[in-house]
Design a protein around this motif. Sequence first.
Motif, short mmCIF file in Angstrom:
data_model
loop_
_atom_site.label_atom_id
_atom_site.label_comp_id
_atom_site.label_asym_id
_atom_site.label_seq_id
_atom_site.Cartn_x
_atom_site.Cartn_y
_atom_site.Cartn_z
N GLN A 71 -23.85 -46.19 66.88
CA GLN A 71 -25.16 -46.02 67.51
C GLN A 71 -25.06 -45.83 69.03
OE1 GLN A 71 -28.14 -45.94 65.63
NE2 GLN A 71 -26.62 -45.78 63.99
N CYS A 72 -23.88 -45.53 69.54
CA CYS A 72 -23.76 -45.31 70.98
C CYS A 72 -24.46 -44.00 71.37
CB CYS A 72 -22.30 -45.29 71.42
SG CYS A 72 -21.40 -43.79 71.00
N SER A 73 -24.74 -43.84 72.64
CA SER A 73 -25.51 -42.69 73.09
C SER A 73 -24.79 -41.37 72.81
CB SER A 73 -25.80 -42.80 74.59
OG SER A 73 -24.58 -42.92 75.32
N SER A 74 -23.47 -41.37 72.91
CA SER A 74 -22.71 -40.15 72.69
C SER A 74 -22.80 -39.71 71.23
CB SER A 74 -21.25 -40.36 73.08
OG SER A 74 -20.48 -39.21 72.78
N CYS A 75 -22.66 -40.66 70.31
CA CYS A 75 -22.72 -40.32 68.89
C CYS A 75 -24.14 -39.94 68.48
CB CYS A 75 -22.22 -41.49 68.04
SG CYS A 75 -20.43 -41.78 68.18
N LEU A 76 -25.13 -40.68 68.97
CA LEU A 76 -26.51 -40.37 68.61
C LEU A 76 -26.93 -39.00 69.10
CD1 LEU A 76 -28.33 -43.79 69.20
CD2 LEU A 76 -27.76 -42.71 67.02
N LEU A 77 -26.37 -38.57 70.23
CA LEU A 77 -26.70 -37.25 70.76
C LEU A 77 -26.29 -36.16 69.77
CD1 LEU A 77 -27.78 -35.71 73.25
CD2 LEU A 77 -25.42 -35.58 74.07
N SER A 78 -25.21 -36.41 69.03
CA SER A 78 -24.71 -35.43 68.07
C SER A 78 -25.64 -35.28 66.87
CB SER A 78 -23.32 -35.84 67.59
OG SER A 78 -22.77 -34.89 66.71
N PHE A 79 -26.50 -36.30 66.64
CA PHE A 79 -27.39 -36.28 65.48
C PHE A 79 -28.75 -35.66 65.78
CE2 PHE A 79 -24.77 -40.09 64.29
CZ PHE A 79 -24.18 -39.52 63.18
N GLU A 80 -29.02 -35.32 67.04
CA GLU A 80 -30.36 -34.87 67.41
C GLU A 80 -30.81 -33.66 66.59
OE1 GLU A 80 -30.61 -34.22 71.59
OE2 GLU A 80 -30.90 -36.34 72.06
N THR A 81 -29.88 -32.74 66.34
CA THR A 81 -30.23 -31.54 65.59
C THR A 81 -30.24 -31.78 64.09
OG1 THR A 81 -29.04 -30.35 67.33
CG2 THR A 81 -29.74 -29.06 65.45
N TYR A 82 -29.71 -32.91 63.66
CA TYR A 82 -29.59 -33.20 62.22
C TYR A 82 -30.17 -34.59 61.92
CZ TYR A 82 -26.30 -29.33 62.60
OH TYR A 82 -25.72 -28.11 62.85
N PRO A 83 -31.48 -34.78 62.06
CA PRO A 83 -32.07 -36.10 61.80
C PRO A 83 -31.89 -36.56 60.36
CG PRO A 83 -33.78 -34.41 62.05
CD PRO A 83 -32.50 -33.79 62.47
N CYS A 84 -31.62 -35.63 59.43
CA CYS A 84 -31.42 -36.02 58.04
C CYS A 84 -30.19 -36.90 57.86
CB CYS A 84 -31.30 -34.79 57.15
SG CYS A 84 -29.88 -33.72 57.53
N LEU A 85 -29.27 -36.88 58.84
CA LEU A 85 -28.09 -37.73 58.76
C LEU A 85 -28.40 -39.17 59.11
CD1 LEU A 85 -25.43 -35.37 60.37
CD2 LEU A 85 -25.71 -35.91 57.95
N LEU A 86 -29.52 -39.39 59.81
CA LEU A 86 -29.90 -40.74 60.22
C LEU A 86 -30.94 -41.35 59.30
CD1 LEU A 86 -30.12 -40.35 64.12
CD2 LEU A 86 -28.28 -41.41 62.79
N GLU A 87 -31.85 -40.53 58.80
CA GLU A 87 -32.91 -41.04 57.94
C GLU A 87 -33.10 -40.09 56.76
OE1 GLU A 87 -36.53 -41.72 59.97
OE2 GLU A 87 -35.68 -43.12 61.44
N GLU A 88 -33.32 -40.67 55.60
CA GLU A 88 -33.55 -39.86 54.41
C GLU A 88 -34.91 -39.16 54.51
OE1 GLU A 88 -33.34 -40.32 49.52
OE2 GLU A 88 -33.00 -42.04 50.84
N GLU A 89 -34.93 -37.90 54.16
CA GLU A 89 -36.14 -37.10 54.31
C GLU A 89 -37.06 -37.26 53.10
OE1 GLU A 89 -34.84 -33.06 56.40
OE2 GLU A 89 -33.54 -33.63 54.74
N GLU A 90 -38.35 -37.09 53.37
CA GLU A 90 -39.32 -37.05 52.29
C GLU A 90 -39.44 -35.61 51.78
OE1 GLU A 90 -43.09 -38.70 53.15
OE2 GLU A 90 -42.32 -40.66 53.74
N THR A 91 -39.50 -35.47 50.48
CA THR A 91 -39.68 -34.16 49.87
C THR A 91 -41.04 -34.11 49.20
OG1 THR A 91 -37.30 -33.99 49.48
CG2 THR A 91 -38.73 -32.51 48.22
N TYR A 92 -41.82 -33.11 49.55
CA TYR A 92 -43.18 -33.00 49.01
C TYR A 92 -43.16 -32.77 47.51
CZ TYR A 92 -47.65 -30.89 47.79
OH TYR A 92 -48.84 -30.60 47.17
#
Length: 435
Positions: free
Chosen positions: A334-355
Amino acid sequence: MSQTISAILDSQTSLVQAAAEALPHQFSQCTHALGHIRQAVYLCLTCAVPRGICAACSIACHTDHEQLELFPKRAFRCDCPTAALAHLCALHRTPEPENTRNAYGQNFRGAFCRCGRAYDAARERETMIQCLTCEDWFHESCLSLRERPLSRASTPEAGVPAQEVDDAASEASSNDLPPPLIRADNYDALICAACVRSIPVVRRYAGTPGALMVVRDVPGGPWSVIGREAESGANVEVETVEARKGLDTGVGEKRARSPTKGESDAPNAKRARVSPEASSSPACLAPPVNSLAQQIFDKSLSKMDGAATSSGEEDVCGEGDVFLTEGFRDRWCQCSSCLLSFETYPCLLEEEETYEPPEDPDSGLSLEELGMRALLRLPRERALDGIRAFNQMRDELMSHLRPFAQEGKEVTESDIRAFFEERMAAARGGVGESS
């Protein structure tokens, strides 16, 4: 062909139940008004333009068209009511401009995987796995999980319902093939090699515990898996690169916490210590990189850049696909450097809802119950006329079948057809006389 009344009723009941399970939702509203959402998308092969339609439009607007299910796609807006398709939407009647924000990858051309093969559900023998980030689909053989089947003939499981094949994981579609190197119940998500190369933090985790990779030491050699999680607190033997090559390095063979093959074995004392007071961001807790995994990515990047690889490099081979085990989102640093890498891929941090479309309250009802509901919605006079017409048809059918019962004859399908054909002929004759 002949059937008993009870067999016909049982067959009809099973068909109604199967329809309720297959289509338990209401398909009366196009999702275009909901904007760009993650939803099941269908490719209409009959419409000339490669665009995607929602589940409701696939049933209500493109019923007679040939379609290919693409499964969930994120940030996708239904194309059915837009100017991109000449076919008029029956659910969203206001013409809309084309969806310029939709992403149309190779799946919308009917091609899948890094091999680009077209998908034919009736002939495909392999299980295909969807990448979590790009949402393309990959063959198990292209992921080096098993050998590619020699034949693409119809599978022995052709009669098995699709949901059973999917839920039974890759072993259910093995078709006499050996089990895959990584079973479907041993990982939670796939990230394809191309996506791994574009996400620095995932590339760093590749091959470490919980981020499985399929590799081999030399071209043509056997495939093996790196990144399997060792049991907590156990002494586990470590097979290093040197050990595989038969070199004596003097390094002990057992450690309290075993890194996976190729993982950097630098002692913890040599890691830079970050004081909480010295930085407002937590220290990076990503595991030491796996050297074998990084060699694969370095080689692939060198090939993409057209650069020649060094002759002194390891001969480890692999595509670089990563199979993340259960709970992977909780293991990211969860450091700032690693979290920055996830900005474009939020699905890697939280499971997405599917309609999913709203449930259909009538999906589990029998034909009789559905008929009664339809009658209740009609005006009183029309409902009474319908009941009288039904009773008349019932009485005529009973009269038609009574001689069979009296003589002990079996009622066949042709006998029932003859009854209804006589009624239709009488109805047509009646219309002609009245005119």
